[in-house]
Design a protein around this motif. Structure first.
Motif, PDB file in Angstrom:
ATOM      1  N   VAL A   9       0.803  -1.219   0.000  1.00  0.00           N
ATOM      2  CA  VAL A   9       0.000   0.000   0.000  1.00  0.00           C
ATOM      3  C   VAL A   9       0.840   1.274   0.000  1.00  0.00           C
ATOM      4  CG1 VAL A   9      -1.760   1.303   1.271  1.00  0.00           C
ATOM      5  CG2 VAL A   9      -1.895  -1.183   1.173  1.00  0.00           C
ATOM      6  N   LEU A  10       1.836   1.326   0.875  1.00  0.00           N
ATOM      7  CA  LEU A  10       2.581   2.568   1.059  1.00  0.00           C
ATOM      8  C   LEU A  10       3.593   2.800  -0.060  1.00  0.00           C
ATOM      9  CD1 LEU A  10       3.340   2.444   4.888  1.00  0.00           C
ATOM     10  CD2 LEU A  10       1.459   3.601   3.712  1.00  0.00           C
ATOM     11  N   PRO A  11       3.837   4.061  -0.401  1.00  0.00           N
ATOM     12  CA  PRO A  11       4.875   4.380  -1.385  1.00  0.00           C
ATOM     13  C   PRO A  11       6.248   3.914  -0.885  1.00  0.00           C
ATOM     14  CG  PRO A  11       3.637   6.353  -0.746  1.00  0.00           C
ATOM     15  CD  PRO A  11       3.173   5.246   0.125  1.00  0.00           C
ATOM     16  N   GLU A  12       7.158   3.711  -1.801  1.00  0.00           N
ATOM     17  CA  GLU A  12       8.481   3.202  -1.476  1.00  0.00           C
ATOM     18  C   GLU A  12       9.209   4.064  -0.438  1.00  0.00           C
ATOM     19  OE1 GLU A  12      12.211   1.944  -4.104  1.00  0.00           O
ATOM     20  OE2 GLU A  12      10.267   1.433  -5.010  1.00  0.00           O
ATOM     21  N   ALA A  13       9.110   5.380  -0.561  1.00  0.00           N
ATOM     22  CA  ALA A  13       9.790   6.276   0.387  1.00  0.00           C
ATOM     23  C   ALA A  13       9.247   6.066   1.809  1.00  0.00           C
ATOM     24  CB  ALA A  13       9.632   7.732  -0.032  1.00  0.00           C
ATOM     25  N   SER A  14       7.957   5.888   1.944  1.00  0.00           N
ATOM     26  CA  SER A  14       7.362   5.630   3.259  1.00  0.00           C
ATOM     27  C   SER A  14       7.808   4.281   3.800  1.00  0.00           C
ATOM     28  CB  SER A  14       5.837   5.677   3.175  1.00  0.00           C
ATOM     29  OG  SER A  14       5.401   6.989   2.917  1.00  0.00           O
ATOM     30  N   GLN A  15       7.884   3.289   2.929  1.00  0.00           N
ATOM     31  CA  GLN A  15       8.355   1.972   3.349  1.00  0.00           C
ATOM     32  C   GLN A  15       9.776   2.046   3.887  1.00  0.00           C
ATOM     33  OE1 GLN A  15       7.703  -1.305   0.595  1.00  0.00           O
ATOM     34  NE2 GLN A  15       6.016  -0.171  -0.351  1.00  0.00           N
ATOM     35  N   ARG A  16      10.634   2.791   3.195  1.00  0.00           N
ATOM     36  CA  ARG A  16      12.028   2.933   3.644  1.00  0.00           C
ATOM     37  C   ARG A  16      12.088   3.593   5.024  1.00  0.00           C
ATOM     38  NH1 ARG A  16      12.923   4.265  -1.777  1.00  0.00           N
ATOM     39  NH2 ARG A  16      12.955   6.490  -1.276  1.00  0.00           N
ATOM     40  N   ARG A  17      11.303   4.640   5.234  1.00  0.00           N
ATOM     41  CA  ARG A  17      11.295   5.315   6.532  1.00  0.00           C
ATOM     42  C   ARG A  17      10.812   4.380   7.634  1.00  0.00           C
ATOM     43  NH1 ARG A  17       7.896  10.589   5.501  1.00  0.00           N
ATOM     44  NH2 ARG A  17       8.255  10.937   7.720  1.00  0.00           N
ATOM     45  N   LEU A  18       9.776   3.615   7.349  1.00  0.00           N
ATOM     46  CA  LEU A  18       9.226   2.679   8.323  1.00  0.00           C
ATOM     47  C   LEU A  18      10.232   1.582   8.661  1.00  0.00           C
ATOM     48  CD1 LEU A  18       6.560   2.336   9.826  1.00  0.00           C
ATOM     49  CD2 LEU A  18       5.774   0.891   7.956  1.00  0.00           C
ATOM     50  N   LEU A  19      10.869   1.036   7.634  1.00  0.00           N
ATOM     51  CA  LEU A  19      11.866  -0.022   7.855  1.00  0.00           C
ATOM     52  C   LEU A  19      13.086   0.506   8.609  1.00  0.00           C
ATOM     53  CD1 LEU A  19      11.535  -1.890   4.451  1.00  0.00           C
ATOM     54  CD2 LEU A  19      10.763  -2.690   6.714  1.00  0.00           C
ATOM     55  N   ALA A  20      13.474   1.752   8.359  1.00  0.00           N
ATOM     56  CA  ALA A  20      14.592   2.355   9.092  1.00  0.00           C
ATOM     57  C   ALA A  20      14.256   2.462  10.581  1.00  0.00           C
ATOM     58  CB  ALA A  20      14.940   3.722   8.512  1.00  0.00           C
ATOM     59  N   LEU A  21      13.013   2.838  10.893  1.00  0.00           N
ATOM     60  CA  LEU A  21      12.602   2.890  12.298  1.00  0.00           C
ATOM     61  C   LEU A  21      12.598   1.504  12.922  1.00  0.00           C
ATOM     62  CD1 LEU A  21       9.700   5.507  12.253  1.00  0.00           C
ATOM     63  CD2 LEU A  21      11.979   5.777  13.239  1.00  0.00           C
ATOM     64  N   ALA A  22      12.160   0.513  12.175  1.00  0.00           N
ATOM     65  CA  ALA A  22      12.143  -0.863  12.689  1.00  0.00           C
ATOM     66  C   ALA A  22      13.573  -1.329  13.006  1.00  0.00           C
ATOM     67  CB  ALA A  22      11.481  -1.790  11.674  1.00  0.00           C
ATOM     68  N   GLU A  23      14.522  -0.965  12.155  1.00  0.00           N
ATOM     69  CA  GLU A  23      15.925  -1.338  12.400  1.00  0.00           C
ATOM     70  C   GLU A  23      16.465  -0.635  13.642  1.00  0.00           C
ATOM     71  OE1 GLU A  23      17.975  -3.677  11.059  1.00  0.00           O
ATOM     72  OE2 GLU A  23      16.095  -4.310  10.106  1.00  0.00           O
ATOM     73  N   ARG A  24      16.134   0.632  13.803  1.00  0.00           N
ATOM     74  CA  ARG A  24      16.577   1.360  14.989  1.00  0.00           C
ATOM     75  C   ARG A  24      15.992   0.725  16.257  1.00  0.00           C
ATOM     76  NH1 ARG A  24      15.090   7.477  13.983  1.00  0.00           N
ATOM     77  NH2 ARG A  24      15.762   7.610  16.160  1.00  0.00           N
ATOM     78  N   ARG A  25      14.735   0.344  16.185  1.00  0.00           N
ATOM     79  CA  ARG A  25      14.076  -0.286  17.348  1.00  0.00           C
ATOM     80  C   ARG A  25      14.737  -1.622  17.653  1.00  0.00           C
ATOM     81  NH1 ARG A  25      11.214   0.548  21.938  1.00  0.00           N
ATOM     82  NH2 ARG A  25       9.463  -0.860  22.124  1.00  0.00           N
ATOM     83  N   LYS A  26      14.991  -2.382  16.605  1.00  0.00           N
ATOM     84  CA  LYS A  26      15.646  -3.692  16.766  1.00  0.00           C
ATOM     85  C   LYS A  26      17.028  -3.532  17.395  1.00  0.00           C
ATOM     86  CE  LYS A  26      16.842  -7.736  13.992  1.00  0.00           C
ATOM     87  NZ  LYS A  26      16.886  -8.265  12.623  1.00  0.00           N
ATOM     88  N   ALA A  27      17.698  -2.429  17.092  1.00  0.00           N
ATOM     89  CA  ALA A  27      19.034  -2.159  17.641  1.00  0.00           C
ATOM     90  C   ALA A  27      18.971  -1.644  19.076  1.00  0.00           C
ATOM     91  CB  ALA A  27      19.759  -1.144  16.753  1.00  0.00           C
ATOM     92  N   GLY A  28      17.749  -1.496  19.611  1.00  0.00           N
ATOM     93  CA  GLY A  28      17.624  -1.110  21.018  1.00  0.00           C
ATOM     94  C   GLY A  28      17.215   0.317  21.284  1.00  0.00           C
ATOM     95  N   GLU A  29      16.998   1.101  20.224  1.00  0.00           N
ATOM     96  CA  GLU A  29      16.550   2.482  20.435  1.00  0.00           C
ATOM     97  C   GLU A  29      15.063   2.506  20.783  1.00  0.00           C
ATOM     98  OE1 GLU A  29      17.614   5.842  17.828  1.00  0.00           O
ATOM     99  OE2 GLU A  29      18.823   4.367  16.738  1.00  0.00           O
ATOM    100  N   GLY A  30      14.656   3.609  21.397  1.00  0.00           N
ATOM    101  CA  GLY A  30      13.237   3.877  21.610  1.00  0.00           C
ATOM    102  C   GLY A  30      12.595   3.053  22.656  1.00  0.00           C
TER     103      GLY A  30
END
Length: 164
Positions: A143-164
């Motif tokens: 559903v989401l445009p590619e740019a939105s997907q990239r932003r969402l996945l970047a946040l998921a990686e940061r969360r996985k790394a222990g941020e937030g």
């Protein structure tokens, strides 16, 4: 580059905030928890990286409730009048804020990308044409445009790394 600025606030005017850029995504959620927590038919949340959100004035009070996942979800409200302004949800913690679109000075400046949990909408609520609707949740990659997907996945990686 000039990024879009949106400002908003609470019902009494004590809290003011600013958010920069465009949202990652905008959800119109019709689940029973959103209905109960807002006292309305649904909620429209515009999701931004939290670092794009700045509290300009006022004091916040935070309340932790259960999200649809069963995990804690924190709603930030004006300490004076109780208006819900934004939430932090379990999957992204403090990294992403779901700002209540109705608190923007110009709430029409965002349009939902999707209507979700429509199986639970009140029977007299109609869904608008042109906005994808899902009975429950959806696959953002479809559903989401590619740019939105990239932003969402970047946040998921940061969360996985222990941020937030």
């Amino acid at each position: 580059m000039n990024e879009k600025l949106r400002e908003g606030g609470c019902g009494c005017g004590a809290v003011r905030y600013r958010v920069t850029g465009e949202p990652i995504m905008v959800h119109n959620c019709h689940c029973r928890l959103c209905q109960r927590q807002t006292g309305s038919t649904s909620v429209v949340n515009a999701f931004f990286e939290s670092e794009r959100l700045t509290l300009l004035a006022g004091e916040l009070a935070s309340h932790t409730l259960v999200a649809g996942s069963g995990n804690p979800h924190t709603i930030h409200r004006c300490a004076a009048c109780g208006t819900a302004l934004w939430s932090h949800y379990p999957r992204f913690g403090d990294l992403m804020a779901g700002i209540r679109a109705g608190t923007f000075d110009d709430p029409g400046s965002v349009t939902p990308d999707v209507a979700i949990f429509t199986d639970f909408r009140m029977p007299w609520v109609t869904l608008p044409d042109g906005i994808a609707a899902f009975g429950e949740y959806y696959d953002f990659r479809k559903v989401l445009p590619e740019a939105s997907q990239r932003r969402l996945l970047a946040l998921a990686e940061r969360r996985k790394a222990g941020e937030g």
